[in-house]
Write a protein that holds these residues in place. Structure first.
Motif, PDB file in Angstrom:
ATOM      1  N   THR A 378       0.974  -1.438  -0.090  1.00  0.00           N
ATOM      2  CA  THR A 378      -0.184   0.129   0.278  1.00  0.00           C
ATOM      3  C   THR A 378       0.910   1.433   0.102  1.00  0.00           C
ATOM      4  O   THR A 378       0.514   2.305  -0.779  1.00  0.00           O
ATOM      5  CB  THR A 378      -0.744  -0.524   1.516  1.00  0.00           C
ATOM      6  N   GLY A 379       2.053   1.353   0.686  1.00  0.00           N
ATOM      7  CA  GLY A 379       3.492   2.510   1.053  1.00  0.00           C
ATOM      8  C   GLY A 379       3.448   2.674   0.070  1.00  0.00           C
ATOM      9  O   GLY A 379       4.012   3.909  -0.746  1.00  0.00           O
ATOM     10  N   TYR A 383       3.403   5.922  -2.434  1.00  0.00           N
ATOM     11  CA  TYR A 383       4.668   6.805  -2.884  1.00  0.00           C
ATOM     12  C   TYR A 383       5.092   7.426  -4.212  1.00  0.00           C
ATOM     13  O   TYR A 383       5.009   8.010  -4.952  1.00  0.00           O
ATOM     14  CB  TYR A 383       5.359   5.998  -1.997  1.00  0.00           C
ATOM     15  N   THR A 384       4.549   5.775  -4.788  1.00  0.00           N
ATOM     16  CA  THR A 384       4.679   6.502  -6.226  1.00  0.00           C
ATOM     17  C   THR A 384       3.836   7.033  -7.457  1.00  0.00           C
ATOM     18  O   THR A 384       4.273   7.558  -7.821  1.00  0.00           O
ATOM     19  CB  THR A 384       4.685   4.821  -7.449  1.00  0.00           C
ATOM     20  N   ALA A 385       2.250   6.889  -6.343  1.00  0.00           N
ATOM     21  CA  ALA A 385       1.037   7.787  -7.162  1.00  0.00           C
ATOM     22  C   ALA A 385       1.222   9.249  -7.133  1.00  0.00           C
ATOM     23  O   ALA A 385       1.265   9.870  -8.116  1.00  0.00           O
ATOM     24  CB  ALA A 385       0.029   6.838  -7.116  1.00  0.00           C
ATOM     25  N   TRP A 386       1.746   9.657  -6.298  1.00  0.00           N
ATOM     26  CA  TRP A 386       1.610  10.754  -4.779  1.00  0.00           C
ATOM     27  C   TRP A 386       2.826  11.154  -5.012  1.00  0.00           C
ATOM     28  O   TRP A 386       2.741  12.689  -4.584  1.00  0.00           O
ATOM     29  CB  TRP A 386       0.772  10.917  -4.046  1.00  0.00           C
ATOM     30  N   VAL A 387       3.878  10.481  -4.401  1.00  0.00           N
ATOM     31  CA  VAL A 387       4.950  11.813  -4.187  1.00  0.00           C
ATOM     32  C   VAL A 387       5.972  11.539  -5.759  1.00  0.00           C
ATOM     33  O   VAL A 387       6.740  12.316  -6.258  1.00  0.00           O
ATOM     34  CB  VAL A 387       5.997  10.964  -2.854  1.00  0.00           C
ATOM     35  N   GLY A 416      -2.912   4.698  -7.100  1.00  0.00           N
ATOM     36  CA  GLY A 416      -2.709   6.031  -6.398  1.00  0.00           C
ATOM     37  C   GLY A 416      -4.295   6.188  -5.501  1.00  0.00           C
ATOM     38  O   GLY A 416      -5.042   6.464  -4.024  1.00  0.00           O
ATOM     39  N   THR A 417      -5.818   5.186  -6.009  1.00  0.00           N
ATOM     40  CA  THR A 417      -6.737   5.148  -5.421  1.00  0.00           C
ATOM     41  C   THR A 417      -7.380   3.990  -5.202  1.00  0.00           C
ATOM     42  O   THR A 417      -7.214   2.923  -4.122  1.00  0.00           O
ATOM     43  CB  THR A 417      -7.818   5.747  -6.315  1.00  0.00           C
ATOM     44  N   THR A 451      -8.053   5.945   6.362  1.00  0.00           N
ATOM     45  CA  THR A 451      -7.027   5.537   5.848  1.00  0.00           C
ATOM     46  C   THR A 451      -6.679   6.162   4.525  1.00  0.00           C
ATOM     47  O   THR A 451      -5.462   6.324   4.964  1.00  0.00           O
ATOM     48  CB  THR A 451      -7.002   3.575   6.000  1.00  0.00           C
ATOM     49  N   LEU A 452      -6.448   5.867   3.284  1.00  0.00           N
ATOM     50  CA  LEU A 452      -6.290   5.347   2.380  1.00  0.00           C
ATOM     51  C   LEU A 452      -6.374   7.584   2.068  1.00  0.00           C
ATOM     52  O   LEU A 452      -5.259   7.872   1.469  1.00  0.00           O
ATOM     53  CB  LEU A 452      -7.467   5.330   1.209  1.00  0.00           C
TER      54      LEU A 452
END
Length: 475
Positions: A378-379, A383-387, A416-417, A451-452
């Motif tokens: 999940t992390g 991380y890949t999608a939003w950072v 990311g979703t 949590t998402l």
């Protein structure tokens, strides 16, 4: 210190597949399938591997190749945030936790391989397994397996990991296919195939949440995603490789080996054991040992079978040990041999606790690892999608072909979703089941969504706080 790379694409794929196949497909997969309704579990597992596993593999590959570092170094260099660096540290902890119980099982396999020559486990398979599964002797065999793993990892990426898996993986495939053909001739083969392949919709409907959580954990376990293995392996990949192609190949090969393993194990369990649910973690040893005991040439067949499983166990242990080794080499500039020796001592100690305590072993193997893997993946996705964001799309497209390149943007927003929401849903379903709580799917879905949102807010905040650093890495 110069950093190694894979000598060939085949070497990387075979090493990654070796990590993915391991005991997850041959030891844990039949056990989990038997405890979760057979074909009902198989269907959900297949869907998760293809629908969530491949995008998850890509997220790990992007992080690894973008950073050319171990999980801790990857998050530190790309994000510069303590929150994300902690996720990398979780990968190191998870890999040590995995090795701690995994090496116990590998020790069992080594013992059964050696004992096949004398048929020591033939007379009373269940009593034999109960007598040798924990204690000083189990620890001794575990030690031997860990020592062999350490020797291979010490030799490095090309001369150790790549050279070894190039030999082991074809051998595993050939031997498994041969055993599957032989299993078709056994008396309970048809019944085993029915349990394994005949879809049971009623069971799935009645036990959906428990099957879903188990299947998700098993999918992540067998693909080696969530622990940082694929981040580490991808950090040695050249920029001209197609990450989507490699991820798809690894997932398909992993599924193929897993399905063939089931075609070996379930016919034998129905032919020579009390049933597929007998034995729990020891089902492979109790049921299969009974099969070899009653067959002409059983000692030779037993040796071949447990050799296959031993090779699979070693390929996975190698990948697990490489995570903390690469961390110490990259971050502290230690010699590979020094890092490997130190970790060998550490895992010998933590693994010894599992070798002497059935309760600790069960807690690690059946619960904690699944939860840690789900949180890890999940992390990785968020991380890949939003950072990383646009930088992740660029990395995805490097070396990608004309079919996979247009999928980069949909892939980014899905990881990311949609996929993290699913993983968090299974995480909460597993936690509530472990605690003995009865919670409706609606409440689990709300908890997953909240949590998402919290994860995404943390991700976006880390981007804004470290924008100059992140921007430099995205160029």
């Amino acid at each position: 210190m110069a950093r190694e790379s894979w000598a060939s694409r085949a070497g990387f794929i075979l090493a990654a597949v070796g990590s993915a196949i391991g005991l997850g497909n041959i030891w844990r997969f039949p056990w989990m399938t038997a405890e979760n309704g057979g074909s009902a579990f198989l269907l959900v597992y297949l869907l998760i591997v293809l629908g969530v596993g491949v995008p998850g593999l890509l997220a790990a590959f992007v992080i690894g190749r973008r950073s050319n570092r171990n999980p801790v170094g990857a998050f530190k260099s790309l994000a510069g945030s303590r929150v994300w660096t902690a996720l990398g540290a979780l990968c190191v902890v998870t890999s040590i936790m995995l090795m701690s119980f995994y090496s116990v099982v590998a020790g069992w396999i080594l013992r059964y391989f050696l004992e096949s020559a004398t048929g020591a486990y033939f007379a009373t398979p269940e009593a034999h397994f109960a007598a040798i599964s924990y204690g000083a002797e189990a620890f001794g065999y575990q030690f031997a397996v860990l020592a062999a793993t350490a020797l291979i990892v010490t030799a490095g990426i090309r001369r150790g990991i790549e050279a070894t898996t190039k030999v082991m993986m074809p051998g595993i495939a050939v031997l498994l296919v041969g055993l599957a053909v032989w299993a078709t001739q056994q008396p309970g083969a048809a019944q085993g195939y029915e349990f394994y392949l005949g879809f049971d919709g009623a069971y799935l409907a009645a036990n959906f949440l428990s099957v879903l959580g188990s299947a998700a954990g098993q999918a992540l376990f067998t693909l080696s995603i969530g622990s940082g293995t694929m981040i580490t392996y991808a950090s040695y990949v050249d920029d001209d490789r197609s990450l989507p192609l490699d991820a798809s190949a690894i997932a398909v090969l992993n599924l193929g080996i897993g399905i063939v393993a089931g075609l070996v194990v379930f016919p034998l369990l129905f032919s020579f054991a009390a049933g597929p649910t007998e034995g729990g973690p020891g089902a492979l040893f109790v049921g299969i040992a009974g099969a070899f005991a009653s067959l002409p040439g059983g000692r030779l067949l037993g040796a071949v079978f447990f050799l296959v499983v031993l090779l699979a166990a070693l390929t996975s242990l190698i990948s697990m040990l490489e995570i903390p080794v690469s961390f110490l080499v990259d971050e502290f500039d230690l010699e590979r041999s020094t890092a490997t020796r130190g970790l060998f001592v550490l895992v010998t100690l933590t693994g010894g606790v599992n070798a002497f305590s059935p309760a600790v072993f069960t807690l690690f193997a059946d619960h904690l690892v699944d939860l840690f893997l789900v949180l890890g993946l999940t992390g990785f996705m968020l991380y890949t999608a939003w950072v990383l964001g646009p930088a992740a799309i660029d990395e995805y497209r490097n070396g990608a072909g004309p079919i996979s390149r247009p999928l980069a943007i949909p892939w980014r927003y899905a990881i990311g979703t949609l996929f993290p929401t699913f993983l968090l849903f299974t995480f909460y379903a597993d936690v509530t089941a472990l605690l003995g709580l009865s919670v409706g799917t609606g409440l689990l879905a709300v908890a997953a969504l909240l949590t998402l949102v919290a994860f995404v807010l943390v991700a976006r905040r880390s981007v804004s706080e470290n924008r100059p650093h992140s921007s430099d890495n995205a160029d």
